[in-house]
Write a protein that holds these residues in place. Structure first.
Motif, PDB file in Angstrom:
ATOM      1  N   THR A 123       0.860  -1.181   0.000  1.00 11.81           N
ATOM      2  CA  THR A 123       0.000   0.000   0.000  1.00 11.81           C
ATOM      3  C   THR A 123       0.894   1.229   0.000  1.00 11.81           C
ATOM      4  OG1 THR A 123      -0.129   0.090   2.415  1.00 11.81           O
ATOM      5  CG2 THR A 123      -1.838  -1.170   1.269  1.00 11.81           C
ATOM      6  N   HIS A 124       0.433   2.265  -0.662  1.00 14.69           N
ATOM      7  CA  HIS A 124       1.225   3.496  -0.770  1.00 14.69           C
ATOM      8  C   HIS A 124       0.289   4.690  -0.632  1.00 14.69           C
ATOM      9  CE1 HIS A 124       3.756   6.679  -2.225  1.00 14.69           C
ATOM     10  NE2 HIS A 124       3.052   6.848  -3.322  1.00 14.69           N
ATOM     11  N   GLY A 125       0.699   5.649   0.163  1.00 14.44           N
ATOM     12  CA  GLY A 125      -0.081   6.873   0.299  1.00 14.44           C
ATOM     13  C   GLY A 125       0.846   8.063   0.414  1.00 14.44           C
ATOM     14  N   PRO A 138      -4.706   7.570   0.372  1.00 18.58           N
ATOM     15  CA  PRO A 138      -4.228   6.366  -0.321  1.00 18.58           C
ATOM     16  C   PRO A 138      -4.005   6.651  -1.802  1.00 18.58           C
ATOM     17  CG  PRO A 138      -6.567   6.181   0.169  1.00 18.58           C
ATOM     18  CD  PRO A 138      -6.081   7.405   0.869  1.00 18.58           C
ATOM     19  N   PRO A 163      -7.619   3.741  -5.691  1.00 12.32           N
ATOM     20  CA  PRO A 163      -6.555   3.660  -4.674  1.00 12.32           C
ATOM     21  C   PRO A 163      -6.944   2.895  -3.418  1.00 12.32           C
ATOM     22  CG  PRO A 163      -6.694   5.883  -5.570  1.00 12.32           C
ATOM     23  CD  PRO A 163      -7.881   5.143  -6.081  1.00 12.32           C
ATOM     24  N   TYR A 164      -8.233   2.691  -3.185  1.00  9.37           N
ATOM     25  CA  TYR A 164      -8.681   1.931  -2.022  1.00  9.37           C
ATOM     26  C   TYR A 164      -8.766   0.439  -2.302  1.00  9.37           C
ATOM     27  CZ  TYR A 164      -9.883   6.450   0.008  1.00  9.37           C
ATOM     28  OH  TYR A 164      -9.827   7.728   0.509  1.00  9.37           O
ATOM     29  N   ARG A 198      -2.837   0.368  -3.995  1.00  7.20           N
ATOM     30  CA  ARG A 198      -3.001  -0.864  -3.219  1.00  7.20           C
ATOM     31  C   ARG A 198      -2.868  -2.022  -4.191  1.00  7.20           C
ATOM     32  NH1 ARG A 198      -5.160  -2.471   1.735  1.00  7.20           N
ATOM     33  NH2 ARG A 198      -5.404  -0.262   2.215  1.00  7.20           N
TER      34      ARG A 198
END
Length: 685
Positions: free
Chosen positions: A47-49, A58, A378-379, A61
């Motif tokens: 995961t990257h935010g 976010p 992104p979720y 994912r």
């Protein structure tokens, strides 16, 4: 990055530099200790935010695809892809033909089914030992089980009347669907839990009832266990039509009020005598009701032949599962995680043709055919959006302007982007006569309480076979069938002793028979020959017929000349209506030039996601003020904390038809060409 149709998969690339006194290569290479190296192994979750002013949103994912360690520099390069990785398995779709020429599915149904096969759900998922599951998300074909036939009666599919995602909505009359179960259990065999979700927020002209019937059959003798719920009169009836038959009823259950209802009925057996208990929950009132309706008439020796639904209300997530234990309230409410959001259907399918390739590849082909888009946000939620999003943009979510955000921008417009003559091919599928596909060459036996599995190899281009129907005296015509006898010579046929499960996995058909009796059974006809016969559906001769439709935009043709586009042939466009809608859509977005706004570098904004509608104002450079779709995002950062974000946008509207004020466009042929041709001795007017 993605086009305006098809699928998009996000990619994340990371350069790891290590920590403390160890390099990344020492920590995260394939041969690094597992305690540190497994964090970067292929398949590991990522995961990257990122964000601004202390707020992190976010951005990605997914899972790691590969890692590469460089001992010279001590770094490790890691790349990851988003949720599309969950859909790399071979596509598993039922290969089905309509029984009566009416639509049985849609492109949206195909996408939803493939997601469910990958564990991504948009409605309550199938329970353990599910023998029938029909999402009704744009089609009557079941996700588990087999389609038999249906009477549509102006059946449509709507999201605004769906308990969860998409519901099958009747027209002026109730619609009827019949399915063959995956497992043909027996009277007196395993218990059956039937359930569905229904929208009663307003009553239909078609009526007030939902009825389900499980038909147990022994040749011409039929035994039903059934129930109906009336959402206007607040009543229900439940019964079994064995010898004499028993019918019971209940009332004042609280189902006459506007709400979404979850209905369940659990049938269990004592010998061949069925008992029933029903369950009701209401979303509007958060109520739960469970009532034991007691025992009913004993059924004769028989097998579950088919399941019938008659619905006058919007209905979704119909399923039948094999269950012995009592259902608890917690189990009935069924905790699950939503992983997908769909859109209103835009196509009709009279056939689901056999497919090859991965689930993601098939989803991509459906999205391209429907001019839709498919991606994971992104979720980690999958989103399928039809092409109406590009014709009805809605409200912008953000504004970028040269006064603050825009650092660089390119605006391009090309006549090559214009399409004012659209050809859309489509394929008409017609159902032919079924034919026998597989037979046994030897008489098989199944010992008491034992199991036998037979397998057959399909060609990947073949359509599904219905599960075999058990008979003793009268062989069912034009369908799969099997006969059992306690004697090798087949003198006596029996019912109610054998349970069967039929499954197709790609090019393999498996039928599993379970002997639930205390004596050996033989698969044999009255003449002593093997009785198992597997039939399959066939296309009619010359099917599918390949046709095409054409649409014009005369204003654009006059202004820019003929610019032709032929949509690539695809099995997912099957009706003239679908082809016409696609052609009209393409004309609406391509008959006039739509500028592409490329390489727009803005101040980084983590709120912008793929597919967003933004407003672009450039008062300094390109002189524009327009809404545009985000069709590409590239965000990069380094160890210094510097972040760059570059967008690619597609305008929602054309700058308008040119008026050429004060201009006199030149003719296509130079007036001086006449004299040149005359000097060459060529006759000119």
């Amino acid at each position: 990055m993605r086009a305006v149709n098809g699928s998009a998969a996000a990619e994340l690339r990371l350069a790891l530099t290590g920590r403390d006194d160890k390099t990344a290569a020492q920590l995260y290479s394939p041969y690094a200790p597992h305690i540190s190296g497994d964090i970067a192994r292929p398949g590991q979750s990522v995961t990257h935010g990122w964000g601004l002013a202390g707020e992190v949103l976010p951005a990605f994912r997914g899972s790691i695809r590969d890692r590469a360690a460089d001992s010279g520099t001590g770094t490790v390069a890691v790349s990851a892809l988003d949720g599309a990785e969950q859909l790399r398995d071979a596509a598993r779709l039922p290969a089905v033909l309509s029984a009566n020429g009416n639509p049985i599915a849609s492109g949206t149904w195909v996408v939803d089914h493939l997601l469910r096969e990958g564990g991504i759900h948009s409605a309550p998922p199938p329970r353990a030992d599910c023998t029938l599951y029909a999402s009704m998300h744009g089609g009557v074909v079941p996700d588990i089980g087999f389609y038999r036939d249906h009477t549509p009666n102006s059946l449509t599919y709507r999201r605004d009347r769906a308990p969860w995602e998409i519901a099958a909505v009747p027209g002026s009359q109730p619609f009827t669907v019949r399915w063959d179960p995956r497992t043909r259990t027996t009277a007196g065999g395993r218990g059956l839990f039937i359930e569905f979700w229904v929208d009663r927020t307003s009553l239909q002209a078609s009526g007030n009832r939902v009825e389900m019937k499980l038909v147990f059959q022994a040749d011409n003798n039929i035994n039903d266990i059934y129930f109906w719920f009336d959402f206007k009169e607040d009543q229900m009836n439940i019964g079994a039509t064995g010898t004499g038959g028993t019918v019971k009823g209940d009332a004042a259950m609280g189902i006459r009020f506007d709400s979404i209802y979850h209905i369940g009925v659990h049938w269990t057996w004592n010998g061949r005598t069925p008992s029933a208990r029903y369950f009701i929950t209401s979303s509007a009132f958060n109520t739960y009701r469970e009532t034991d309706m007691g025992a009913f008439t004993e059924l004769g020796f028989s097998q579950l032949n088919y399941i019938e639904l008659i619905s006058a209300l919007p209905i979704e997530a119909v399923q039948v599962s094999l269950r012995e234990n009592a259902m608890t309230r917690q189990e009935f409410t069924q905790t699950w995680t939503r992983g997908a959001v769909l859109d209103q259907i835009t196509s009709d399918l009279r056939a689901i043709p056999p497919v090859q390739g991965s689930a993601w590849e098939v989803i991509t082909s459906v999205a391209k055919a429907e001019q839709a888009t498919a991606e994971f946000d992104p979720y980690g939620v999958f989103r399928y959006r039809n092409n109406t999003r590009f014709t009805t943009p809605g409200q912008t979510v953000l504004k970028v302007t040269s006064a603050r955000e825009i650092a660089a921008m390119q605006v391009s417009e090309a006549i090559d982007s214009i399409r004012n003559t659209i050809d859309v091919p489509y394929q008409l599928y017609s159902t032919g006569s079924p034919a026998e596909r597989f037979t046994e060459t030897t008489v098989r036996s199944i010992a008491a309480f034992q199991t036998l599995t037979v397998s057959y190899d399909y060609d990947v281009s073949e359509y599904d076979s219905p599960p075999p129907i058990v008979y003793a005296t009268t062989a069912p015509a034009n369908t799969s069938r099997v006969r059992f006898s306690p004697t090798l010579n087949g003198q006596l046929g029996v019912h109610g002793s054998i349970e069967s499960t039929t499954e197709r996995d790609g090019a393999t058909l498996r039928v599993t028979f379970r002997n639930r009796s205390s004596s050996t059974c033989y698969m044999v006809t009255t003449s002593g020959t093997p009785s198992l016969s597997i039939w399959s559906q066939r296309l009619a001769s010359g099917s599918p017929a390949r046709l095409s439709t054409r649409r014009y935009d005369t204003t654009s043709r006059t202004r820019y000349g003929a610019q032709v586009y032929q949509v690539p042939p695809t099995p997912w466009i099957q009706t003239l209506g679908t082809a016409g809608r696609i052609a009209n859509y393409l004309l609406s977005v391509a008959a006039q030039p739509l500028p592409v706004l490329g390489a727009i570098e803005i101040l980084p904004d983590p709120r912008i996601t793929l597919g967003d509608l933004v407003r672009v104002v450039d008062e300094v450079g390109a002189a524009l003020d327009t809404d545009a779709w985000v069709i590409g995002i590239r965000t990069s950062g380094d160890g210094t904390g510097r972040i760059r974000q570059v967008l690619t946008l597609r305008a929602t509207t054309s700058p308008g038809v040119p008026t050429d004020p004060g201009l006199n466009p030149d003719p296509a042929v130079d007036p001086a060409a006449r004299d040149v041709l005359a000097r060459e001795g060529i006759r000119v007017p």
